[in-house]
Design a protein around this motif. Sequence first.
Motif, mmCIF file in Angstrom:
data_model
loop_
_atom_site.group_PDB
_atom_site.id
_atom_site.type_symbol
_atom_site.label_atom_id
_atom_site.label_comp_id
_atom_site.label_asym_id
_atom_site.label_seq_id
_atom_site.Cartn_x
_atom_site.Cartn_y
_atom_site.Cartn_z
ATOM 1 N N LEU A 180 0.910 21.751 -22.517
ATOM 2 C CA LEU A 180 0.979 22.091 -21.077
ATOM 3 C C LEU A 180 0.330 21.064 -20.178
ATOM 4 C CD1 LEU A 180 -1.310 25.087 -19.986
ATOM 5 C CD2 LEU A 180 -1.788 23.711 -21.973
ATOM 6 N N ARG A 200 0.546 28.115 -18.628
ATOM 7 C CA ARG A 200 -0.848 28.259 -18.203
ATOM 8 C C ARG A 200 -1.190 29.730 -17.948
ATOM 9 N NH1 ARG A 200 -5.300 25.061 -16.115
ATOM 10 N NH2 ARG A 200 -6.795 26.720 -15.783
ATOM 11 N N GLY A 232 -11.570 18.671 -12.745
ATOM 12 C CA GLY A 232 -10.300 18.467 -12.047
ATOM 13 C C GLY A 232 -10.131 19.539 -10.978
ATOM 14 N N GLY A 246 -11.020 20.219 -26.048
ATOM 15 C CA GLY A 246 -12.127 21.141 -25.790
ATOM 16 C C GLY A 246 -13.351 20.902 -26.635
ATOM 17 N N HIS A 295 -3.767 21.759 -12.851
ATOM 18 C CA HIS A 295 -4.289 21.458 -14.195
ATOM 19 C C HIS A 295 -5.801 21.637 -14.306
ATOM 20 C CE1 HIS A 295 -0.519 20.021 -15.906
ATOM 21 N NE2 HIS A 295 -0.276 19.462 -14.728
ATOM 22 N N LEU A 296 -6.412 22.266 -13.296
ATOM 23 C CA LEU A 296 -7.852 22.548 -13.365
ATOM 24 C C LEU A 296 -8.187 23.032 -14.776
ATOM 25 C CD1 LEU A 296 -10.620 23.226 -11.849
ATOM 26 C CD2 LEU A 296 -9.729 25.553 -11.752
ATOM 27 N N CYS A 297 -9.258 22.493 -15.348
ATOM 28 C CA CYS A 297 -9.596 22.794 -16.744
ATOM 29 C C CYS A 297 -9.475 24.284 -17.075
ATOM 30 C CB CYS A 297 -11.018 22.330 -17.035
ATOM 31 S SG CYS A 297 -11.558 22.765 -18.686
ATOM 32 N N ILE A 308 -15.001 13.461 -18.314
ATOM 33 C CA ILE A 308 -13.661 12.858 -18.245
ATOM 34 C C ILE A 308 -13.641 12.065 -16.940
ATOM 35 C CG2 ILE A 308 -11.159 13.232 -18.128
ATOM 36 C CD1 ILE A 308 -11.495 15.723 -19.773
ATOM 37 N N ALA A 349 -5.951 22.135 -27.105
ATOM 38 C CA ALA A 349 -7.281 22.720 -26.864
ATOM 39 C C ALA A 349 -8.282 22.145 -27.864
ATOM 40 C CB ALA A 349 -7.221 24.246 -26.964
ATOM 41 N N HIS A 406 4.956 24.103 -16.466
ATOM 42 C CA HIS A 406 3.517 24.134 -16.750
ATOM 43 C C HIS A 406 2.924 25.519 -16.468
ATOM 44 C CE1 HIS A 406 -0.593 24.034 -14.975
ATOM 45 N NE2 HIS A 406 -0.865 23.471 -16.140
ATOM 46 N N LEU A 419 -8.376 10.711 -14.737
ATOM 47 C CA LEU A 419 -7.161 11.456 -15.106
ATOM 48 C C LEU A 419 -5.962 10.547 -14.866
ATOM 49 C CD1 LEU A 419 -7.753 14.903 -13.343
ATOM 50 C CD2 LEU A 419 -8.388 14.209 -15.665
ATOM 51 N N PRO A 442 -17.601 19.580 -24.026
ATOM 52 C CA PRO A 442 -18.761 20.472 -24.178
ATOM 53 C C PRO A 442 -19.910 19.796 -24.934
ATOM 54 C CG PRO A 442 -16.737 21.631 -24.720
ATOM 55 C CD PRO A 442 -16.362 20.190 -24.526
ATOM 56 N N LEU A 475 -11.966 30.557 -29.875
ATOM 57 C CA LEU A 475 -11.037 30.670 -28.732
ATOM 58 C C LEU A 475 -9.580 30.534 -29.164
ATOM 59 C CD1 LEU A 475 -12.968 28.498 -26.110
ATOM 60 C CD2 LEU A 475 -12.458 30.943 -25.864
#
Length: 413
Positions: free
Chosen positions: A98, A110, A356, A253, A360-362, A299, A249, A106, A302, A257, A167
């Motif tokens: 995605l 999402r 972001g 992901g 596409h915000l995380c 990050i 992910a 997308h 982008l 973190p 998750l």
Amino acid sequence: MTTSAMTQTGVLRIATPDDGTPKPVPVADWVTIEALRKDSDAVYTRLLRESPVAWVPVMKRILICPAAACTAAEQHAEVFSSQAGAAHMVRALGARPLIRKDGAEHSVERKNINPSLRPKSMLEHWSEIFERNAALSLEELRAIGPCEADLNTHYAAPVAARNLAALVGLPHVPWQTIARWSRDFIAGSGNVTENADVWARCETAKAESTEVLGEAFGRLRREPDRSITSLMLEAGMPEENVRANVLLAISGGMNEPQHVTTGSVYYLDQYPAVRTAVMSDPQLWTALFEETVRYLTPIAILTRQTTADVVVAGYDIPAGSQVGLVLAAANKDPDFVEDPHEFRLDRKDRRHVGFGNGPHLCAGKWAAQAGIGRIAVPMLYRELPHFRVDHSRPSAWDGFIFRGLSKLPVTWD
Ligand code: HEM
């Protein structure tokens, strides 16, 4: 200055003064890989100051630095497309995930994963699991001992991988396997030099994860749970798309973190007044997490491709350009953040673009805030007496696009 507007000829103008003729994009050939490796923040800050929109030959992209321009570009996904240049990622993950889709294609995917990743879901379901994962990882850190412990390897990595495994509905997969898959998918997704060993490792990771996910799909169809994998299956998505998003992910992901865990501890060491404030007011752990995401911006850039001519901050960018939205510069833009080079928790406005923004915000923002900011980092200071950075052993930083501490020795009494 308009945040975004359309000219009479239908060209989008973002973060651009209303008057004045747009200029051609200048070249910033002083940017070198060596300088980026040495101090990427210094490079991004100089770009913001001297050449806020510039063609950077070593990156083969036009870099866009001002916060107003980065945020508007992310919101105009119809002009700043996420689809382009995804061939390596598609090969690595087996299908287009995605993050490399636009518009309705997308948003439909999402929407399927969002319910599991909202703050309410953190409180009701995931926090307890993240607590257990952090406690288990802390026991292992304790067993390594205060003379040998490296926060990145012995705590940040297992916490991030265990939370991620939960998750995506694979809590039984060892954290080391998740971490290895993550590394190999990231390497494959960026394998522009077509290195054969990188592809071989990526194929192995894909074969192993496909087998494990095949079993998980069967189980989750019989007994659905609150993992994002289960939600995507329930929504009827084709298995290859579910798989690509799970592998996305896993690749996306893990490092961030980890970097925010080590970064938080590093900044508490660097800024003793902040440390004193957090220790006396537990409410501030969330502020520490957000300020770390802003200040570190794990990050830094982008990538997007323009689908039409566009004017950005007064510069003409033609259709089909490869661009980089420099979140690391935007997060230190004085027009966006007051005293941006100060690490502070008492900001009235805690806005930043480290996750972001726009479509596409995380997706994992709340999970990272809960699992790292409210659970894993505070636990270190609560459970280990006089927990601190061990300056007698060397630490190390790595990366200028995905960036953070790769080594942070820690100790306690
Ligand atoms: C502090 C930790 C994290 C940071 C700083 C971070 C940062 C980001 C950023 C900047 C984006 C936008 C990418 C783009 O627009 O091209 C993003 C997207 C994404 N992140 Fe995170 N991330 C973090 C943690 C996580 C975690 C734990 C997960 C696991 C679920 C995750 C899953 C995703 C996904 C699935 C996307 C794609 C969203 C979409 O395309 O709609 N992230 N992340």
